[in-house]
Design a protein around this motif. Structure first.
Motif, PDB file in Angstrom:
ATOM      1  N   THR A 138     -68.907  79.233 -14.111  1.00  0.00           N
ATOM      2  CA  THR A 138     -69.032  78.752 -15.486  1.00  0.00           C
ATOM      3  C   THR A 138     -70.443  78.246 -15.798  1.00  0.00           C
ATOM      4  O   THR A 138     -70.922  78.398 -16.924  1.00  0.00           O
TER       5      THR A 138
ATOM      6  N   GLU B  16     -72.647  79.789 -18.840  1.00  0.00           N
ATOM      7  CA  GLU B  16     -73.267  78.953 -19.866  1.00  0.00           C
ATOM      8  C   GLU B  16     -74.790  79.104 -19.842  1.00  0.00           C
ATOM      9  O   GLU B  16     -75.440  79.094 -20.889  1.00  0.00           O
TER      10      GLU B  16
ATOM     11  N   LEU C 231     -73.081  72.109 -18.370  1.00  0.00           N
ATOM     12  CA  LEU C 231     -72.142  72.077 -17.248  1.00  0.00           C
ATOM     13  C   LEU C 231     -72.849  71.786 -15.928  1.00  0.00           C
ATOM     14  O   LEU C 231     -72.263  71.195 -15.018  1.00  0.00           O
TER      15      LEU C 231
ATOM     16  N   TYR D  31     -61.425  67.180 -14.323  1.00  0.00           N
ATOM     17  CA  TYR D  31     -61.279  67.157 -15.774  1.00  0.00           C
ATOM     18  C   TYR D  31     -62.628  66.906 -16.448  1.00  0.00           C
ATOM     19  O   TYR D  31     -62.961  67.522 -17.469  1.00  0.00           O
TER      20      TYR D  31
ATOM     21  N   TYR E 205     -65.502  67.708 -15.700  1.00  0.00           N
ATOM     22  CA  TYR E 205     -66.493  68.785 -15.614  1.00  0.00           C
ATOM     23  C   TYR E 205     -66.691  69.468 -16.966  1.00  0.00           C
ATOM     24  O   TYR E 205     -67.819  69.613 -17.446  1.00  0.00           O
ATOM     25  N   TRP E 206     -65.618  69.868 -17.611  1.00  0.00           N
ATOM     26  CA  TRP E 206     -65.719  70.699 -18.808  1.00  0.00           C
ATOM     27  C   TRP E 206     -66.253  69.948 -20.025  1.00  0.00           C
ATOM     28  O   TRP E 206     -66.686  70.576 -20.992  1.00  0.00           O
TER      29      TRP E 206
ATOM     30  N   THR F  58     -70.838  69.547 -21.982  1.00  0.00           N
ATOM     31  CA  THR F  58     -71.331  70.746 -22.646  1.00  0.00           C
ATOM     32  C   THR F  58     -71.614  70.471 -24.116  1.00  0.00           C
ATOM     33  O   THR F  58     -70.976  69.620 -24.736  1.00  0.00           O
TER      34      THR F  58
ATOM     35  N   THR G 248     -63.471  63.994 -24.544  1.00  0.00           N
ATOM     36  CA  THR G 248     -63.871  65.324 -24.999  1.00  0.00           C
ATOM     37  C   THR G 248     -65.386  65.482 -24.871  1.00  0.00           C
ATOM     38  O   THR G 248     -66.101  64.499 -24.658  1.00  0.00           O
ATOM     39  N   PRO G 249     -65.895  66.704 -25.023  1.00  0.00           N
ATOM     40  CA  PRO G 249     -67.347  66.878 -25.006  1.00  0.00           C
ATOM     41  C   PRO G 249     -68.053  65.989 -26.026  1.00  0.00           C
ATOM     42  O   PRO G 249     -69.112  65.427 -25.735  1.00  0.00           O
TER      43      PRO G 249
END
Length: 296
Positions: free
Chosen positions: A18, A22, A122, A164, A166-167, A170, A186-187
């Motif tokens: 990933t 990205e 990321l 969790y 990780y995402w 971004t 959340t991001p």
């Protein structure tokens, strides 16, 4: 001794894939930013943290089992509700640790390298500490063993928590649905946490659930009023891996050496930027100056 898989180790191929996706997407999307040297630094810091954990993690495990001997409850490993409970409880104690990591300089010295990138992608998520065991970060989780959660259970929940997170490192994702933003990290929420803009300093410590920040007054919503600046208050120059890991320890040692005796302990336990003569800026003074500027 029950054995559960380490989610982060199994996810390494996913991390690599990933990050690569990205990185190549950043060539065609202006809002996704990468720097090759910065990404290499992140990957090296992430790899080093795995080896550091393997070498020193036994101390935290031993401490956990020692406390578990004196547990006041018996949380069963086979009950479904126990696994739901452990993820909530682990995330609550993660919030406490994370808040402490930004408010106690001794702990910040280990955590700071995660914030040292001036990019948010990321790859940044892989900038994990090498000195967590030495910084005693594992102390924050000891109450879970006293409450009756088995160390293996806690370790698995902690791995899922880290996975969790990780995402959410971004800029490729703007906002999630409102109901999701209300409950989950959340991001958008985590971009606030990594920002050095005065309005965002020391906010959004959540791991999985943003509810803790909302409950304890540390929540800040991302705004379109200003562009986010990432990194730390005094950004590092260059890409020296060892300086990224140890620069705050070096700075703290210098302060201990030169400070008057009655202030030495404060340079370990006070927030980053604290000084006995007020000659430096902390997040409080930076935020206060910004708020005063709004009133003019």
């Amino acid at each position: 001794m029950p054995e559960f898989p380490d989610p982060t180790l199994y996810a390494i191929p996913f991390f690599v894939l990933t990050v690569a996706i990205e990185f190549f997407a950043s060539r065609y999307r202006d809002h996704i930013k990468y720097d090759v040297k910065d990404m290499a630094t992140s990957l090296t810091l992430g790899t080093g943290s795995v080896f550091a954990g393997a070498l020193t993690g036994g101390i935290a495990v031993a401490a956990g089992f020692w406390v578990y001997q004196y547990r006041i409850f018996e949380v069963p490993l086979t009950a479904w509700w126990a696994w739901v409970l452990v993820f909530f409880v682990d995330d609550f104690f993660y919030y406490i640790f994370h808040r402490g990591a930004h408010r106690i300089r001794w702990v910040w010295a280990a955590h700071v390298n995660h914030h040292s990138s001036q990019y948010y992608n990321l790859g940044t998520a892989l900038r994990q500490p090498w000195t967590s065991t030495f910084a005693l970060t594992w102390i924050f989780g000891l109450p879970m063993f006293w409450l009756g959660f088995h160390p293996a259970m806690v370790a698995f929940a902690g791995g899922v928590n880290l996975l969790y997170q990780y995402w959410i490192h971004t800029e490729a994702i703007d906002k999630m649905p409102r109901w999701f933003e209300a409950v989950m990290n959340t991001p958008s929420h985590h971009r606030v946490h990594h920002a050095t803009n005065p309005r965002y300093l020391d906010k959004n410590y959540a791991g999985i659930f943003i509810i803790w920040d909302r409950m304890f007054g540390t929540f800040e919503r991302e705004t379109d009023e200003e562009q986010i600046q990432y990194g730390i208050i005094k950004n590092l120059k260059g890409y020296n891996i060892f300086w990224a890991v140890f620069h705050e320890w070096v700075g703290m040692a210098k302060d201990l050496w030169s400070a008057p005796w009655r202030y030495k302990l404060n340079y370990l336990i006070k927030p980053p930027g604290w000084s006995h003569d007020g000659s430096r800026e902390s997040s409080e003074t930076i935020r206060a100056r910004w708020q005063n500027s709004l009133k003019k």
